[in-house]
Design a protein around this motif. Structure first.
Motif, PDB file in Angstrom:
ATOM      1  N   THR A 124      -4.337   7.082  -0.467  1.00  0.00           N
ATOM      2  CA  THR A 124      -4.287   6.006  -1.310  1.00  0.00           C
ATOM      3  C   THR A 124      -5.769   5.595  -1.669  1.00  0.00           C
ATOM      4  O   THR A 124      -6.386   5.891  -0.853  1.00  0.00           O
ATOM      5  CB  THR A 124      -3.501   4.967  -0.679  1.00  0.00           C
ATOM      6  OG1 THR A 124      -3.011   3.917  -1.478  1.00  0.00           O
ATOM      7  CG2 THR A 124      -3.998   4.195   0.512  1.00  0.00           C
ATOM      8  N   ILE A 125      -5.761   4.551  -2.642  1.00  0.00           N
ATOM      9  CA  ILE A 125      -7.003   4.171  -2.741  1.00  0.00           C
ATOM     10  C   ILE A 125      -6.835   2.610  -2.593  1.00  0.00           C
ATOM     11  O   ILE A 125      -6.195   1.928  -3.099  1.00  0.00           O
ATOM     12  CB  ILE A 125      -7.553   4.137  -4.148  1.00  0.00           C
ATOM     13  CG1 ILE A 125      -7.722   5.752  -4.644  1.00  0.00           C
ATOM     14  CG2 ILE A 125      -8.969   3.580  -4.314  1.00  0.00           C
ATOM     15  CD1 ILE A 125      -8.360   6.468  -4.082  1.00  0.00           C
ATOM     16  N   ILE A 126      -7.728   1.834  -1.560  1.00  0.00           N
ATOM     17  CA  ILE A 126      -7.860   0.590  -1.045  1.00  0.00           C
ATOM     18  C   ILE A 126      -9.049   0.041  -1.311  1.00  0.00           C
ATOM     19  O   ILE A 126     -10.069   0.433  -0.697  1.00  0.00           O
ATOM     20  CB  ILE A 126      -7.369   0.493   0.331  1.00  0.00           C
ATOM     21  CG1 ILE A 126      -6.093   1.053   0.575  1.00  0.00           C
ATOM     22  CG2 ILE A 126      -7.298  -0.738   0.646  1.00  0.00           C
ATOM     23  CD1 ILE A 126      -5.546   1.061   1.982  1.00  0.00           C
ATOM     24  N   ILE A 172       0.798  -1.320  -0.014  1.00  0.00           N
ATOM     25  CA  ILE A 172      -0.048  -0.012  -0.061  1.00  0.00           C
ATOM     26  C   ILE A 172       0.926   1.083   0.052  1.00  0.00           C
ATOM     27  O   ILE A 172       1.690   1.356   0.864  1.00  0.00           O
ATOM     28  CB  ILE A 172      -0.777   0.162   1.204  1.00  0.00           C
ATOM     29  CG1 ILE A 172      -1.773  -1.141   1.349  1.00  0.00           C
ATOM     30  CG2 ILE A 172      -1.569   1.302   1.152  1.00  0.00           C
ATOM     31  CD1 ILE A 172      -2.533  -1.630   2.505  1.00  0.00           C
ATOM     32  N   ASN A 173       0.820   1.887  -1.172  1.00  0.00           N
ATOM     33  CA  ASN A 173       1.481   3.081  -1.204  1.00  0.00           C
ATOM     34  C   ASN A 173       0.807   4.336  -1.185  1.00  0.00           C
ATOM     35  O   ASN A 173      -0.032   4.769  -1.830  1.00  0.00           O
ATOM     36  CB  ASN A 173       2.415   3.130  -2.339  1.00  0.00           C
ATOM     37  CG  ASN A 173       3.286   1.929  -2.404  1.00  0.00           C
ATOM     38  OD1 ASN A 173       4.160   1.844  -1.592  1.00  0.00           O
ATOM     39  ND2 ASN A 173       3.243   1.164  -3.708  1.00  0.00           N
ATOM     40  N   PHE A 174       1.008   5.125  -0.069  1.00  0.00           N
ATOM     41  CA  PHE A 174       0.583   6.556   0.034  1.00  0.00           C
ATOM     42  C   PHE A 174       1.214   7.590  -0.652  1.00  0.00           C
ATOM     43  O   PHE A 174       2.415   7.379  -0.793  1.00  0.00           O
ATOM     44  CB  PHE A 174       0.300   6.975   1.478  1.00  0.00           C
ATOM     45  CG  PHE A 174      -0.787   6.315   2.236  1.00  0.00           C
ATOM     46  CD1 PHE A 174      -2.099   6.948   2.596  1.00  0.00           C
ATOM     47  CD2 PHE A 174      -0.511   5.027   2.931  1.00  0.00           C
ATOM     48  CE1 PHE A 174      -3.042   6.096   3.303  1.00  0.00           C
ATOM     49  CE2 PHE A 174      -1.346   4.394   3.566  1.00  0.00           C
ATOM     50  CZ  PHE A 174      -2.611   4.750   3.864  1.00  0.00           C
ATOM     51  N   LYS A 175       0.297   8.554  -1.273  1.00  0.00           N
ATOM     52  CA  LYS A 175       1.099   9.618  -2.210  1.00  0.00           C
ATOM     53  C   LYS A 175       0.899  10.866  -1.439  1.00  0.00           C
ATOM     54  O   LYS A 175      -0.268  11.042  -1.176  1.00  0.00           O
ATOM     55  CB  LYS A 175       0.760   9.462  -3.651  1.00  0.00           C
ATOM     56  CG  LYS A 175      -0.623   9.561  -3.940  1.00  0.00           C
ATOM     57  CD  LYS A 175      -0.942   9.906  -5.407  1.00  0.00           C
ATOM     58  CE  LYS A 175      -0.363  10.970  -5.934  1.00  0.00           C
ATOM     59  NZ  LYS A 175      -0.592  11.520  -7.270  1.00  0.00           N
ATOM     60  N   PRO A 176       1.863  11.850  -1.687  1.00  0.00           N
ATOM     61  CA  PRO A 176       1.166  13.137  -1.275  1.00  0.00           C
ATOM     62  C   PRO A 176       0.228  13.758  -2.016  1.00  0.00           C
ATOM     63  O   PRO A 176       0.066  13.542  -3.416  1.00  0.00           O
ATOM     64  CB  PRO A 176       2.697  13.997  -1.284  1.00  0.00           C
ATOM     65  CG  PRO A 176       3.792  12.954  -1.334  1.00  0.00           C
ATOM     66  CD  PRO A 176       3.057  11.754  -1.989  1.00  0.00           C
ATOM     67  N   ILE A 177      -0.533  14.672  -1.299  1.00  0.00           N
ATOM     68  CA  ILE A 177      -1.625  15.311  -2.135  1.00  0.00           C
ATOM     69  C   ILE A 177      -1.241  16.605  -3.078  1.00  0.00           C
ATOM     70  O   ILE A 177      -0.574  17.261  -2.377  1.00  0.00           O
ATOM     71  CB  ILE A 177      -2.653  15.610  -1.178  1.00  0.00           C
ATOM     72  CG1 ILE A 177      -3.508  14.331  -0.470  1.00  0.00           C
ATOM     73  CG2 ILE A 177      -3.862  16.511  -1.697  1.00  0.00           C
ATOM     74  CD1 ILE A 177      -4.219  14.431   0.468  1.00  0.00           C
ATOM     75  N   THR A 178      -1.497  16.693  -4.190  1.00  0.00           N
ATOM     76  CA  THR A 178      -1.349  17.855  -4.918  1.00  0.00           C
ATOM     77  C   THR A 178      -2.635  18.355  -5.690  1.00  0.00           C
ATOM     78  O   THR A 178      -3.628  17.695  -5.490  1.00  0.00           O
ATOM     79  CB  THR A 178      -0.470  17.481  -6.010  1.00  0.00           C
ATOM     80  OG1 THR A 178      -0.980  16.501  -6.959  1.00  0.00           O
ATOM     81  CG2 THR A 178       0.899  16.668  -5.596  1.00  0.00           C
ATOM     82  N   LEU A 179      -2.455  19.606  -6.175  1.00  0.00           N
ATOM     83  CA  LEU A 179      -3.808  20.029  -6.943  1.00  0.00           C
ATOM     84  C   LEU A 179      -4.183  19.153  -7.980  1.00  0.00           C
ATOM     85  O   LEU A 179      -5.551  19.014  -8.085  1.00  0.00           O
ATOM     86  CB  LEU A 179      -3.369  21.478  -7.506  1.00  0.00           C
ATOM     87  CG  LEU A 179      -4.418  22.484  -7.614  1.00  0.00           C
ATOM     88  CD1 LEU A 179      -5.350  22.740  -6.465  1.00  0.00           C
ATOM     89  CD2 LEU A 179      -3.960  23.604  -8.369  1.00  0.00           C
TER      90      LEU A 179
END
Length: 303
Positions: A48-50, A4-11
């Motif tokens: 992330t989307i799970i 599970i990889n979380f990513k920083p939120i961008t515009l």
């Protein structure tokens, strides 16, 4: 277990997050891309989307302990929470979930009964009164009807008689003035650098975030600024309201004018939480909220 990889939120993530937000009927202030985006550096938000669930994690502002939002979307909450626990157990021994609305709280308790069984001592739940959202009918804030809001009506009438003011929508020509005014008000009150950063993010990405705003000028001078946007099909959220209190009654004026000019087509106005600040709590209560939206914090032992 799958990675599970979380990513920083961008515009550029706006459409993705809003798609999941729109799958729920919750009208809490945190279920809003602009709020997540403008505070992303303070809370170190990632997502992330799970299992077709939107899962957002961050770090608490003071302690920097990891926490997660309740998953958004029409999905299997238990399976998603189990995967989140696995994903973050290297960072912490306790999964903190916030905010939890009453409906989320019931869902979480039911899910944990399945997974923890008799070990529910691994789970605690506390009321988070400082984060309750103040929700009002737009009609109430526009018309200030009823005996209990009599003082508000009188204060607004007095303001209008005393000051020569103008209402302006925020646009490309005046947005820098609105930003500078807002930042200066914060500097001169609590000088909260993280709040200043959030406000700068909001104004610097104002039109991309699809936020609306207004300025109240008195004799040409900015006296107040307010911003907000659609939260759900019938609810608006107010992001920012800052004013120069040298002008008596300015907050009464900008609140009423912004709702009347921009939000009369919506049924409810969410004016967010009071953060436990006594003066702010009293001010919000004097407008007699139609709903104090309760929120909770869950702590789950994931040893």
């Amino acid at each position: 277990m799958k990675d599970i990889n979380f990513k920083p939120i961008t515009l550029s993530d706006k459409a993705i997050l809003e798609d999941y937000f729109n799958k729920t009927e919750f009208n809490n202030a945190e279920k809003n891309f602009s709020n997540i985006f403008m505070w992303r550096k303070t809370y170190e938000y990632e997502y992330t989307i799970i299992n077709d669930c939107l899962c957002i994690k961050g770090k608490l502002r003071d302690s920097k302990l990891p926490f997660c939002h309740f998953p958004y979307g029409k999905c299997d909450t238990k399976d998603s929470l189990d995967l989140i626990k696995e994903a973050i157990k290297k960072e912490t021994k306790t999964l903190i979930i916030k905010p939890l609305l009453p409906e989320m709280k019931k869902c979480l308790e039911k899910s944990l009964e399945k997974s923890l069984g008799k070990s529910l001592n691994k789970f605690s739940l506390i009321e988070d009164r400082d984060s309750f959202d103040y929700i009002y009918s737009s009609d109430k804030l526009i018309n200030l009807t009823g005996h209990k809001l009599r003082s508000k009506r009188k204060g607004l009438k007095k303001f209008r008689e005393k000051y020569n003011y103008n209402y302006e929508k925020i646009d490309s020509k005046n947005i820098k003035e609105a930003k500078d005014f807002t930042v200066n008000i914060i500097k001169n009150t609590n000088n909260d650098q993280e709040e200043i950063m959030a406000m700068e993010e909001m104004f610097d990405n104002f039109f991309e975030l699809e936020i609306k705003g207004c300025i109240i000028r008195i004799d040409g001078e900015i006296a107040g600024v307010s911003t907000g946007e659609k939260l759900t099909k019938d609810t608006v959220i107010i992001h920012c309201e800052r004013a120069n209190t040298d002008f008596e009654g300015i907050y009464n004026c900008i609140n009423q004018e912004f709702c009347q000019n921009e939000w009369s087509d919506y049924k409810f106005i969410n004016r967010e939480e009071d953060l436990g600040i006594a003066g702010l709590r009293q001010a919000k209560l004097t407008y007699r909220p139609d709903l104090l939206l309760a929120k909770y914090i869950a702590k789950i032992n994931i040893n």
